[in-house]
Design an enzyme around this catalytic site. Structure first.
Site, PDB file in Angstrom:
ATOM      1  N   ASP A   1     -16.220  10.281  28.460  1.00  0.00           N
ATOM      2  CA  ASP A   1     -16.125  11.201  29.608  1.00  0.00           C
ATOM      3  C   ASP A   1     -16.673  10.545  30.884  1.00  0.00           C
ATOM      4  O   ASP A   1     -16.035  10.571  31.943  1.00  0.00           O
ATOM      5  CB  ASP A   1     -16.818  12.547  29.305  1.00  0.00           C
ATOM      6  CG  ASP A   1     -18.178  12.408  28.630  1.00  0.00           C
ATOM      7  OD1 ASP A   1     -18.606  11.274  28.349  1.00  0.00           O
ATOM      8  OD2 ASP A   1     -18.829  13.454  28.389  1.00  0.00           O
TER       9      ASP A   1
ATOM     10  N   ASP B   1      -3.738   5.163  30.384  1.00  0.00           N
ATOM     11  CA  ASP B   1      -2.895   5.931  31.313  1.00  0.00           C
ATOM     12  C   ASP B   1      -3.644   6.160  32.627  1.00  0.00           C
ATOM     13  O   ASP B   1      -3.052   6.131  33.708  1.00  0.00           O
ATOM     14  CB  ASP B   1      -2.471   7.282  30.709  1.00  0.00           C
ATOM     15  CG  ASP B   1      -1.054   7.236  30.133  1.00  0.00           C
ATOM     16  OD1 ASP B   1      -0.688   6.188  29.551  1.00  0.00           O
ATOM     17  OD2 ASP B   1      -0.312   8.229  30.258  1.00  0.00           O
TER      18      ASP B   1
ATOM     19  N   ASP C   1      -5.994   4.887  24.474  1.00  0.00           N
ATOM     20  CA  ASP C   1      -4.707   5.438  24.888  1.00  0.00           C
ATOM     21  C   ASP C   1      -4.868   6.219  26.193  1.00  0.00           C
ATOM     22  O   ASP C   1      -4.122   6.031  27.163  1.00  0.00           O
ATOM     23  CB  ASP C   1      -4.173   6.348  23.766  1.00  0.00           C
ATOM     24  CG  ASP C   1      -2.770   6.851  24.032  1.00  0.00           C
ATOM     25  OD1 ASP C   1      -2.074   6.275  24.885  1.00  0.00           O
ATOM     26  OD2 ASP C   1      -2.371   7.838  23.369  1.00  0.00           O
TER      27      ASP C   1
HETATM   28  C1  IPM Z   1       1.175   4.262  24.270  1.00  0.00           C
HETATM   29  C2  IPM Z   1       1.935   5.494  23.908  1.00  0.00           C
HETATM   30  C3  IPM Z   1       1.991   5.625  22.395  1.00  0.00           C
HETATM   31  C4  IPM Z   1       0.581   5.552  21.864  1.00  0.00           C
HETATM   32  C5  IPM Z   1       2.677   6.904  21.923  1.00  0.00           C
HETATM   33  C6  IPM Z   1       4.064   6.993  22.462  1.00  0.00           C
HETATM   34  C7  IPM Z   1       2.626   7.055  20.435  1.00  0.00           C
HETATM   35  O1  IPM Z   1       1.352   6.609  24.492  1.00  0.00           O
HETATM   36  O2  IPM Z   1       1.609   3.154  23.893  1.00  0.00           O
HETATM   37  O3  IPM Z   1       0.134   4.364  24.910  1.00  0.00           O
HETATM   38  O4  IPM Z   1      -0.174   6.484  22.016  1.00  0.00           O
HETATM   39  O5  IPM Z   1       0.238   4.543  21.294  1.00  0.00           O
HETATM   40 MN    MN Z   2      -0.294   6.146  25.787  1.00  0.00          MN
END
Ligand code: IPM
Ligand code: MN
Length: 347
Positions: free
Chosen positions: A218, A246, A242
């Protein structure tokens, strides 16, 4: 002339658009730098699933094993195939079967790209554990549809898995600016994450030249927004990595710039290279997708194959193009125009 055998899996949606763009650039770089790329295309996708009931053939993993590397565009077409089916039928089994346990994602601003933050001088390498943890796939459901329904999904952390991803992170930190941030949530998850913290501390003794910070996920999310320039190498579990990547993509200007490599470090199996973005069905096939994330991933593939000079040349070309204002804002230039500009710089 050495030829690297590449398995190409364009997959779904804009995965196809950006794979085509990437291969043009990689082939041009190969011709210029004295090596060959021998691609074999696999049309494994959601369309394949609708036609055959499988995302890839039963022996798909064996077919891929002989290649030097895999390049993947994107997987998913949720209008016809649930994501949980398509991803577990193609992308995720490849990562696991080939022990691609290190998912590497660089986050920095390309010249000319304005991210949403005031900070611009950050250069982060996120390393996400890619084979176990929260995405181990261990679990089950019982009493489905009834009011006593139960769903269990266990996060699995093994000493082998945790040690090897942390060692990988320490090595990367050593080769960069010498700082490692290990991300957990050990204040709340008192088994797996406390274990992860302990292993980090144990291993740190082997890397006296690397400074280590422990951060909770967090607080880390906040730090990536408030002070990303203080970060060097960041290591995290599958789920946390993950999410953070992003966020990393967002601060570097968007998913159009986020590259990634799924590495099998001992090279006992092929590694796989793919942009972080998904298949984006709404813009598929419309010459809109930014190919830079995929092309950057392609450069990471060449680096992995020992073609570091060609890889750097591609990155230099990409940077020259964004510095000219091309491809830096969504919709400003088409896939073809961005690709052509990169090819021109490369030449
Ligand atoms: C990524 C994507 C994948 C993941 C999904 C689509 C399963 O979000 O490569 O980050 O979480 O690994
Ligand atoms: Mn992802």
């Amino acid at each position: 002339m050495p030829a690297h055998k590449i398995a190409l899996i364009p997959g779904d949606g804009i995965g196809v658009d950006v794979t085509d763009a990437t291969m043009q650039v990689l082939q041009a770089a190969a011709a210029k730098h004295g090596f060959a790329l021998a691609p074999t295309r696999f049309d494994w996708s959601c369309e394949t699933y609708l036609a055959t009931g499988r995302m890839m053939p039963e022996d798909g993993i064996d077919q891929l094993r002989a290649f030097d590397a895999i390049f993947l565009g994107a997987v998913g077409w949720p209008a016809t195939v649930p994501d949980s089916v398509s991803l577990h039928g193609l992308l995720l089994p490849i990562r696991k079967a080939f022990d691609q346990y290190a998912n590497i994602r660089p986050h920095r601003l390309l010249p000319g790209v304005e991210g949403p933050l005031k900070a611009s001088g950050f250069d982060i390498l996120c390393i996400r554990e890619n084979t176990e943890g929260e995405y181990s796939g261990a679990g089950g459901r019982v009493h489905q549809g009834r009011d006593n329904e139960v769903a269990v999904e266990s996060a699995i952390f093994t000493r082998k898995g945790v040690e090897r991803i942390l060692r990988f992170g320490f090595e990367q930190a050593r080769a960069r600016r010498g700082h490692l941030t290990s991300v957990t949530k050990s204040n709340a998850q008192k088994y797996s994450m406390v274990f992860w913290d302990e292993v980090t501390t144990e291993l740190a003794a082997d890397y006296p030249d690397v400074t280590v910070s422990h951060m909770h996920i967090d607080a880390m999310a906040a730090k990536m927004v408030m002070a990303p320039q203080d970060l060097d190498v960041v290591v995290a579990s599958n789920l946390f990595g993950d999410i953070l990547t992003d966020l990393g993509a967002a601060i570097q200007g968007g998913l159009g710039f986020a590259a990634s490599a799924n590495i099998c470090p001992d090279r006992s199996a092929p590694s796989m290279f793919e942009p972080v973005h998904g298949s984006a069905p709404d813009i598929a096939g419309r010459n809109i997708a930014n190919p830079i994330a995929a092309i950057w991933s392609g450069a990471m593939m060449l680096e992995h194959l020992g073609e570091g000079v060609a890889a750097s040349a591609i990155l230099t070309a990409v940077q020259a193009v964004t510095a000219r204002g091309i491809g830096i804002r969504p919709g400003s230039h088409g896939t073809d125009a961005i690709t052509a500009a990169i090819m021109e710089e490369l030449a």
